[in-house]
Design a protein around this motif. Structure first.
Motif, PDB file in Angstrom:
ATOM      1  N   LYS A 151      28.615  39.753  38.756  1.00 33.53           N
ATOM      2  CA  LYS A 151      27.640  38.864  37.882  1.00 33.53           C
ATOM      3  C   LYS A 151      27.284  37.665  38.901  1.00 33.53           C
ATOM      4  CE  LYS A 151      28.370  35.806  34.847  1.00 33.53           C
ATOM      5  NZ  LYS A 151      28.438  34.972  33.493  1.00 33.53           N
ATOM      6  N   HIS A 153      24.461  34.305  39.245  1.00 34.07           N
ATOM      7  CA  HIS A 153      23.869  33.143  38.279  1.00 34.07           C
ATOM      8  C   HIS A 153      22.770  33.636  37.367  1.00 34.07           C
ATOM      9  CE1 HIS A 153      26.327  30.890  40.905  1.00 34.07           C
ATOM     10  NE2 HIS A 153      25.418  30.770  41.886  1.00 34.07           N
ATOM     11  N   ASP A 154      22.214  34.862  37.596  1.00 32.63           N
ATOM     12  CA  ASP A 154      21.136  35.317  36.452  1.00 32.63           C
ATOM     13  C   ASP A 154      21.663  35.786  35.484  1.00 32.63           C
ATOM     14  OD1 ASP A 154      22.195  37.576  37.705  1.00 32.63           O
ATOM     15  OD2 ASP A 154      20.155  38.295  38.495  1.00 32.63           O
ATOM     16  N   GLY A 155      23.313  35.934  35.400  1.00 38.36           N
ATOM     17  CA  GLY A 155      23.899  36.421  34.325  1.00 38.36           C
ATOM     18  C   GLY A 155      23.855  38.205  34.014  1.00 38.36           C
ATOM     19  N   TYR A 156      23.015  38.750  35.054  1.00 36.90           N
ATOM     20  CA  TYR A 156      23.062  40.210  34.785  1.00 36.90           C
ATOM     21  C   TYR A 156      24.329  40.743  35.325  1.00 36.90           C
ATOM     22  CZ  TYR A 156      20.781  44.968  35.135  1.00 36.90           C
ATOM     23  OH  TYR A 156      20.814  46.211  34.997  1.00 36.90           O
ATOM     24  N   THR A 157      24.967  41.664  34.728  1.00 36.22           N
ATOM     25  CA  THR A 157      26.256  42.418  35.178  1.00 36.22           C
ATOM     26  C   THR A 157      26.129  43.563  35.643  1.00 36.22           C
ATOM     27  OG1 THR A 157      26.828  43.186  33.119  1.00 36.22           O
ATOM     28  CG2 THR A 157      27.310  40.824  33.403  1.00 36.22           C
ATOM     29  N   ALA A 164      26.616  39.869  27.486  1.00 36.11           N
ATOM     30  CA  ALA A 164      25.464  39.815  28.471  1.00 36.11           C
ATOM     31  C   ALA A 164      24.271  40.101  27.659  1.00 36.11           C
ATOM     32  CB  ALA A 164      25.590  40.469  29.712  1.00 36.11           C
ATOM     33  N   ASP A 206      25.415  30.893  33.805  1.00 39.85           N
ATOM     34  CA  ASP A 206      24.260  31.867  33.673  1.00 39.85           C
ATOM     35  C   ASP A 206      23.071  30.759  33.676  1.00 39.85           C
ATOM     36  OD1 ASP A 206      25.987  33.796  33.629  1.00 39.85           O
ATOM     37  OD2 ASP A 206      25.425  34.567  31.451  1.00 39.85           O
ATOM     38  N   ASN A 209      20.986  31.325  30.229  1.00 34.75           N
ATOM     39  CA  ASN A 209      21.485  32.055  29.214  1.00 34.75           C
ATOM     40  C   ASN A 209      21.045  31.368  27.828  1.00 34.75           C
ATOM     41  OD1 ASN A 209      23.670  32.732  26.796  1.00 34.75           O
ATOM     42  ND2 ASN A 209      24.224  34.155  28.388  1.00 34.75           N
ATOM     43  N   TYR A 236      28.692  29.661  24.574  1.00 33.16           N
ATOM     44  CA  TYR A 236      28.580  30.465  25.659  1.00 33.16           C
ATOM     45  C   TYR A 236      30.004  30.645  26.268  1.00 33.16           C
ATOM     46  CZ  TYR A 236      28.067  31.690  30.697  1.00 33.16           C
ATOM     47  OH  TYR A 236      28.233  32.075  32.028  1.00 33.16           O
TER      48      TYR A 236
END
Length: 526
Positions: A151, A153-157, A164, A206, A209, A236
């Motif tokens: 993952k 910094h865009d948070g997409y795993t 997420a 993220d 987020n 979070y």
């Protein structure tokens, strides 16, 4: 004649005694097992597993939605695409970088103003991803461990994560969108099948987020959806960060956890110490797992090993550290980069030797394509480094720093900045060895050791004679060149060794990048 009843009773007594003994040992061992507390004093008392310091060379992988546009201002990080497109403009947000005009112009021209970063999910398909092939390339590179961005910094795993998706209010992982595949799990299995250690990068932050409090969100870019809770940072941390961290530890048992995204808040606000205490006490592979130093403004101070990126590492021999960088100027694939932006195989080999000679590890990054391929130029660089390691790996793996990392010539030693190491032409590593400025001191030799065996790397061929300074040999000492069976004559002259290389012709030298002498029963002269 043996009474079978008595024999059975005796056997039962013996079995009971053995069971009791084993149980007692287990309880004693359990009682003696250290429980780590959520303090740096306790966490730093844990000895970093030995395998990491011996591995020396690893492969980093930056792969995600940002691999679709695969673009950034030349010389910058393409994996920051979303933030460069929609990030902070005010300068008030402590973690933000300014928006990029170049990235926005590129995005609007090629995708359209109405296309959101989240829309890249449909194009992140990884349809050509063959984890077994990737793992074989990593094996051929000579790397001993691999670290994947599970993952960024865009948070997409790149693993299944309901946290997420729930926090972003949309499918925000590679199993429910995009490739529809557990990319982390597939690569983990393939890498381990090749006998390599598998690690995971995990960003504790993220960027956008929606659970973040409004005061800590960038002033522009994606906003919190009105129907999502707004309790703030605690939500979070407790409902996204903690569960995801525990999930990747329990599901994939990473040998390395490379944390990131930490730099703008301290470790108390990030609440990372309790998370690390849990890791050390409960991880399925707690005797194997290694952590870095990115847990909230503690870089270079706390953690299992210290990190630098696009820099030169540390000079302190007592520090366990790792330098990480891309083959080009970006971690994620940046399609605007040209041949001149990519480090040559020779330079990467020099970097590896320079880093290892100073006691560090080298984590070399690749940026795969959105369809799941390692760019051929990156494969080429990895495999060429691997060819050099096939001959010289004995002087790299499992070695320690000699009394000094290098033998310097006369001249002026130049101090380089991080920017020099990122963008310098020629690279500082070459300037300090084979391409010096007028009057500049150079590293004539790099050193590593195993016990009393000294390895001396020669950045360029010294000619018929080589002087190794401040080293004394003893009766029975030998000098050989890795990859060659030729005997090498030498003489001790005071505190130096005079090495005779006159018998070597061009066909006797097996390595075009750098050759290595193996010197046994060596002692440093203070």
């Amino acid at each position: 004649m043996i009474n079978p009843v008595n024999q059975t009773i005796k056997s039962l007594f013996k079995a009971t005694a053995l069971t009791t003994s084993l149980l007692t040992c287990a309880l004693s061992s359990s009682a003696l097992a250290k429980e780590y507390e959520p303090t740096w004093e306790s966490l730093d008392s844990r000895e970093t597993p030995q395998w990491f310091g011996e591995a020396k060379f690893g492969i980093f992988i930056h792969w995600g939605l940002y691999s679709v546009p695969a673009f950034s201002t030349r010389g910058s990080y393409s994996e920051w695409y979303w933030h460069a497109k929609d990030g902070d403009q005010s300068g008030k947000h402590a973690a933000a970088t300014s928006r990029s005009t170049d990235v926005n112009e590129f995005h609007n021209k090629h995708y359209g103003k109405d296309v959101e970063y989240a829309d890249f999910r449909k194009d992140f398909k990884a349809e050509l991803f063959e984890p077994a092939h990737w793992a074989k390339v990593f094996k051929r590179s000579g790397a001993k461990y691999v670290v994947l961005t599970s993952k960024h910094h865009d948070g997409y795993t790149l693993f299944p994560s309901k946290e997420a998706s729930e926090s972003f209010g949309m499918h925000w992982n590679s199993v429910d969108s995009g490739p529809k595949r557990d990319l982390t799990g597939d690569l983990t299995n393939a890498v381990r099948d090749e006998g390599l250690k598998m690690g995971l990068y995990y960003s504790i932050w993220d960027w956008f987020n929606p659970y973040w409090p409004e005061a800590e969100q960038p002033t522009t870019g994606p906003k919190r959806k009105a129907n999502l809770p707004q309790e703030g940072r605690e939500k979070y941390i407790n409902e996204v960060m903690y569960p995801q961290f525990k999930q990747i530890v329990n599901d994939y048992e990473p040998a390395v956890i490379f944390s990131d995204g930490d730099w703008w808040m301290d470790d108390d606000k990030w609440q990372t110490k309790p998370m690390l205490a849990w890791l050390y006490n409960n991880a399925p592979n707690k005797d194997e797992v290694v952590i870095n130093d990115r847990w909230g403004k503690v870089r270079g101070k706390h953690g299992g090993y210290m990190t630098t990126e696009y820099g030169s590492g540390f000079e302190d021999p007592s520090i366990l550290w790792e330098e990480n960088r891309g083959i080009g100027k970006s971690f994620g694939l940046n399609r605007i980069e040209t041949y001149d932006d990519y480090n040559s195989s020779q330079l990467l080999t020099f970097m590896l030797v320079d880093i290892v000679s100073r006691g560090g590890n080298f984590l070399l990054d690749i940026g795969p394509t959105a369809d799941g391929r390692i760019p051929v130029i990156m494969e080429d660089r990895l495999i060429e480094v691997g060819k050099w390691l096939e001959v010289n790996g004995e002087a790299i793996y499992g070695t320690k720093r000699w009394d000094t990392d290098a033998q310097w010539s006369a001249g002026k030693r130049i101090e380089y900045t991080k920017a020099d190491f990122h963008h310098g032409v020629p690279d500082p590593i070459f300037e300090m060895s084979i391409m010096p400025r007028p009057g500049q001191s150079v590293k004539e030799l790099y050193f590593t050791r195993k016990g009393d065996t000294l390895f001396a790397f020669m950045p360029k061929w010294p000619g018929d004679k080589l002087t190794v300074k401040n080293v004394k040999l003893s009766k029975g000492s030998t000098i050989t060149m890795l990859g060659s069976d030729k005997a090498i004559n030498w003489q001790q002259k005071g505190n130096n060794i005079e090495v005779d290389l006159s018998s070597f012709g061009i066909n006797d030298v097996t390595n075009v990048y750098m050759n290595t002498l193996k010197i046994t029963k060596a002692k440093a002269v203070k």
